[in-house]
Design an enzyme around this catalytic site. Structure first.
Site, PDB file in Angstrom:
ATOM      1  NE  ARG A 194     -49.861  19.749  17.591  1.00 23.32           N
ATOM      2  CZ  ARG A 194     -48.853  20.392  16.995  1.00 23.32           C
ATOM      3  NH1 ARG A 194     -47.754  19.734  16.669  1.00 23.32           N
ATOM      4  NH2 ARG A 194     -48.925  21.687  16.756  1.00 23.32           N
ATOM      5  CD  GLU A 227     -45.017  17.265  22.559  1.00 23.91           C
ATOM      6  OE1 GLU A 227     -44.638  18.445  22.413  1.00 23.91           O
ATOM      7  OE2 GLU A 227     -45.318  16.526  21.620  1.00 23.91           O
ATOM      8  CG  HIS A 243     -42.882  18.975  19.371  1.00 24.35           C
ATOM      9  ND1 HIS A 243     -44.176  19.027  19.830  1.00 24.35           N
ATOM     10  CD2 HIS A 243     -42.931  19.550  18.137  1.00 24.35           C
ATOM     11  CE1 HIS A 243     -44.958  19.609  18.929  1.00 24.35           C
ATOM     12  NE2 HIS A 243     -44.215  19.929  17.891  1.00 24.35           N
TER      13      HIS A 243
END
Ligand code: DGY
Length: 322
Positions: free
Chosen positions: A241, A270, A288
């Site tokens: 993360r 993000e 991601h």
């Protein structure tokens, strides 16, 4: 299950096989156009639903639980991380929360290896040279990177993903060391050396992989003080993360050459990430995609459905986290 099929609000486009099982067993409200629902839209669409099957892209803060229709009894996440859900607020609202552990560990560990290799071997820079037709020559001094094989990898968070990363890293003859809040049973360490204090581990790392969850105790853990403790030439990777990283500190460090490079798949805020990362030549950046394989996407969906099936059969879902 009763005759009336439970109504499931599905927030994102899911794999065909998962949607087929959803349509077979439930009254599924699908999202074929994969639009991102903000809180108001989510709450509106949840009217009359018995469950929600969201991704980490939807946020369930206390404000959302206060306004969520009473009909919603379970949120079965399509993700292992559940930091997008305020679990205390969920408990207060009497909503069960589940996640999808285990099934994405292999895929995520692959991305960790890709980040290490990409950052160490300057894959982003190299690909850019080829794509932009700016590759002019070859010489022994051209595009020289850092070798991964045989180096020491420090893992912060030897959990489900961290253990697979360790196994893959051993395939590169890496020495694995790790830091966790508590030591793992020896059998699960598989030879990895435990450091009780992260500060003691950092100077030993040629590579540092962040594999910890987003918790109050891990937020901003990679800060300026800890970056300063890394060994010269160390490379940092993060597929867990973005919140684990203090962006100002990491960007300042990358500019100064410590760490020497970073491979990142996850970020704060993000997808509107800190633009300075994109300006740095010593970053290898992915969007991601740790769990983004066809096999894993199916497995995540089936795992979320297993949790819903158990819940609506009156059983405890296997992956209940709140
Ligand atoms: C997870 O499962 O937590 C991944 O980050 C994708 O949401």
């Amino acid at each position: 299950m009763t005759d009336k099929k439970p109504v499931i609000l599905v927030t994102r486009k899911l794999p065909d096989a998962v949607e087929a099982r959803l349509a077979r067993d439930y009254e599924a409200r699908l999202n074929p156009y994969d639009t991102l629902f903000e809180a108001d839209e989510l709450i509106k669409r949840a009217e009359g639903a018995d469950a929600i099957l969201p991704c980490h892209t939807e946020h369930f803060g206390a404000d959302v639980f206060e306004r969520l229709p009473d009909s919603v009894k379970i949120i079965a996440n399509f993700s292992v991380g559940y930091d997008h859900v305020d679990t205390q607020a969920a408990k207060k609202a009497g909503v069960v929360i589940t996640n999808t552990p285990d099934v994405l560990s292999d895929a995520t560990a692959e991305i960790v290896m890709l980040l290490m290799l990409g950052a160490a071997r300057r894959a982003g820079e190299g690909e850019n040279l080829v794509r932009t037709a700016t590759w002019k020559d070859w010489s022994p001094a051209f595009m020289v990177g850092t070798q991964v094989t045989g180096k020491t990898l420090g893992i912060v968070g030897l959990g489900r993903v961290g253990k697979v990363v360790a196994a893959r890293a051993r395939g590169f003859a890496m020495t694995v060391i790790y830091h966790n809040p508590t030591r793992q049973p020896e059998a699960e360490e598989d030879g990895a050396v435990y450091y009780e204090k992260l500060e003691d581990m950092l100077p030993q790392c040629d590579f540092l992989s962040l594999n910890a969850p987003n918790l109050p105790s891990t937020r901003g853990m990679l800060n300026a003080e800890r970056i300063a403790l890394l060994s010269e030439g160390a490379i940092v990777v993060n597929a867990a993360r973005g919140t684990l990283v203090d962006d100002d500190a990491l960007i300042a460090g990358l500019k100064a050459g410590k760490p020497a490079a970073a491979g990142l798949d996850v970020y704060n805020n993000e997808p509107d990430i800190d633009p300075r990362y994109k300006e740095l030549p010593n970053t290898f950046l992915l969007p991601h995609i740790g769990s983004a394989t066809a096999e894993t996407r199916d497995a995540m969906g089936f795992r979320a459905l297993d949790n819903l099936d158990a819940f609506f059969a009156g059983k405890e879902p296997g992956d209940r986290v709140a």
